[in-house]
Design an enzyme around this catalytic site. Structure first.
Site, PDB file in Angstrom:
ATOM      1  N   LYS A  59       0.835  -1.202   0.000  1.00  0.00           N
ATOM      2  CA  LYS A  59       0.000   0.000   0.000  1.00  0.00           C
ATOM      3  C   LYS A  59       0.872   1.254   0.000  1.00  0.00           C
ATOM      4  O   LYS A  59       0.577   2.226  -0.700  1.00  0.00           O
ATOM      5  CB  LYS A  59      -0.938  -0.009   1.226  1.00  0.00           C
ATOM      6  CG  LYS A  59      -2.062  -1.038   1.097  1.00  0.00           C
ATOM      7  CD  LYS A  59      -2.823  -1.267   2.402  1.00  0.00           C
ATOM      8  CE  LYS A  59      -3.823  -2.418   2.240  1.00  0.00           C
ATOM      9  NZ  LYS A  59      -4.470  -2.811   3.500  1.00  0.00           N
ATOM     10  N   GLN A 103      -3.833  -1.290   9.657  1.00  0.00           N
ATOM     11  CA  GLN A 103      -3.798  -2.626   9.046  1.00  0.00           C
ATOM     12  C   GLN A 103      -4.412  -3.628  10.017  1.00  0.00           C
ATOM     13  O   GLN A 103      -4.040  -3.674  11.181  1.00  0.00           O
ATOM     14  CB  GLN A 103      -2.346  -3.013   8.709  1.00  0.00           C
ATOM     15  CG  GLN A 103      -2.223  -4.343   7.993  1.00  0.00           C
ATOM     16  CD  GLN A 103      -2.870  -4.339   6.604  1.00  0.00           C
ATOM     17  OE1 GLN A 103      -2.779  -3.363   5.861  1.00  0.00           O
ATOM     18  NE2 GLN A 103      -3.547  -5.421   6.255  1.00  0.00           N
ATOM     19  N   ASP A 126     -10.270   3.992   4.825  1.00  0.00           N
ATOM     20  CA  ASP A 126     -10.397   2.547   4.667  1.00  0.00           C
ATOM     21  C   ASP A 126     -11.832   2.085   4.979  1.00  0.00           C
ATOM     22  O   ASP A 126     -12.159   0.907   4.831  1.00  0.00           O
ATOM     23  CB  ASP A 126      -9.403   1.846   5.605  1.00  0.00           C
ATOM     24  CG  ASP A 126      -9.069   0.414   5.175  1.00  0.00           C
ATOM     25  OD1 ASP A 126      -9.169   0.120   3.960  1.00  0.00           O
ATOM     26  OD2 ASP A 126      -8.716  -0.403   6.038  1.00  0.00           O
TER      27      ASP A 126
END
Lengths: 285, 285
Positions: A59, A103, A126
């Site tokens: 990412k 994450q 996200d």
């Protein structure tokens, strides 16, 4: 007996993701030029799970290529919920950070939900907060979960209007199946959620004009259950580059189908980057 | 031709609501005795819409009967969003108030969503905030929308386990259809959402082991579409005491059915009162 040839058109997620990233990079460059500030995504990694390490690295590399700065924080596996919440609250209040990616999974011992909720909704690129889930559910402006967001962009790119169609979502995870169903509902599909308790999965799948497979089990959806002419979105990605749908048979029946890999997969990061620049544009406006 | 007799058992919402209110009143009395503080629901009414005035009055009267104090605020129809948000934020921070009910719709000119979001999640006993929607969606502890919450209690009272059953929800409003579907999904039903765009409503209804009708159109669901043995929950309440389901025919096919009135209706306020005492118990603990 000769094999029936595939008749479905492939939905080219790789190509669409590339175009979205290019467009995002152009917006990032423009924003940087206009404001003197580069969009910035904070990435937070807890522990050293190899898959997570790889994902975050990927990412960050994609951010850099798109002209998005990434600020990376690595926390030990021994981090407490309170410590992680404090880090995310700091980033939420930091004007130099426009988007935040935690994450996940964050590992046992941490209350993941508490951590997610420490992310300010306007930086939740996200799409993991309660607020983002609710705006998806109500069809209001806000950040979406990246994979379902990618699925909706794929449908749009291939002129598939969900309105009035029967959409069947197999799987109900918090970041994939559940929001995908809500987004399809917001676009006026008649939506059915199937999952491990579903009594007759084949019967439900056979109704689908649009099928979203999001279970994470290789070739779990039988090709012969695909309704002729259906649009098949395979969000599964299992070992050996195998999706959740029996592709070979499904492709002889569907009108449109995503390949695995190269379908849904590449869209996820592209949506993350795009939403990061959206966030930066709003915060720097 | 003689009429087929009803075979369905009636789901007695009035009786169940009465028992829930009695139980709630006992909890309220116990809490008051133990802490010296009576549970308190703040009711906020904007403008003078006659239906809203009536609803709030009814809710306050029911509070009083259950031993719950109500603090009532009436704001003029000219109230701005900012003013309403300020009032709700004040109540959210007031330790003497345990639950907050904003009677809605609040009327044009006010951003209802902004107002709802000013209600602290721990006081959102009407289940209207993003946070409550998300906890319903994820099956996490939290307050639920009162009518769907009442529906789930009715199912439980009649030993209807949604797991593995096909549940069809007709209607997708933010406080009824949408959360009802999510709550059924959290209880492991295979859930289908139908609405005005649904192409073949009859076909979808015919699949339902559990049907939730929440459209607000009199006798909109045809009795002959009810699957034999289905559980029929009619959350409609239309002029002339008529539900959304053609009751007479549906009752010859269903195994369980809610009457209108006396089915879902009485449960809504009962759940509101119960959640108010839940909130007070947590805040006074």
């Amino acid at each position: 007996m000769s094999r029936t040839p595939a008749t479905a058109r492939l939905m080219d997620g790789s190509g669409l993701a590339r175009r979205l990233v290019d467009e995002t990079a152009a917006r990032a460059a423009d924003l940087t030029r206009r404001t003197g500030t580069q969009p910035c995504l904070a990435t937070v990694l807890v522990g050293e799970d190899p898959a997570s390490v790889t994902y975050v690295k990927m990412k960050r590399a994609r951010c850099e290529k798109a002209g998005i700065r990434s600020r990376h924080l690595e926390l030990p596996a021994t981090t407490t919920t309170a410590e992680l919440v404090a880090v995310l609250a700091d980033l939420s209040g930091d004007p130099d950070v426009h988007g935040i990616l935690l994450q996940h999974p964050v590992g046992p011992g941490i209350d993941e939900r508490a951590a997610f909720e420490a992310i300010a909704p306007e930086k939740d690129v996200d799409g993991v907060t309660f607020s983002s889930f609710a705006t998806m559910g109500f069809g209001l402006p806000g950040f979406v979960s990246c994979t379902p967001g990618g699925i909706m962009r794929l449908l749009d790119a291939y002129d598939v209007d969900p309105a009035g169609k029967r959409a069947v979502v197999v799987g109900r995870s918090a970041i994939l199946g559940k929001p995908a169903g809500l987004m399809l509902l917001a676009r006026n599909a008649t939506v059915t959620y199937c999952h491990s308790y579903t009594a007759d999965l084949s019967a439900a799948v056979r109704e689908a004009d649009i099928l979203v497979a999001a279970v994470g089990r290789p070739r779990f959806i039988k090709g012969e259950d695909i309704k002729p002419g259906a649009v098949v979105i395979d969000a599964g990605y299992n070992p050996g580059n195998v999706g959740d749908v029996d592709f070979d048979t499904a492709a002889t029946r569907a009108s449109l189908i995503t390949p695995v890999p190269g379908g849904v997969g590449p869209m996820t990061i592209a949506v993350l980057l795009s939403q990061t620049v959206d966030a930066a544009e709003r915060q720097l406006a």
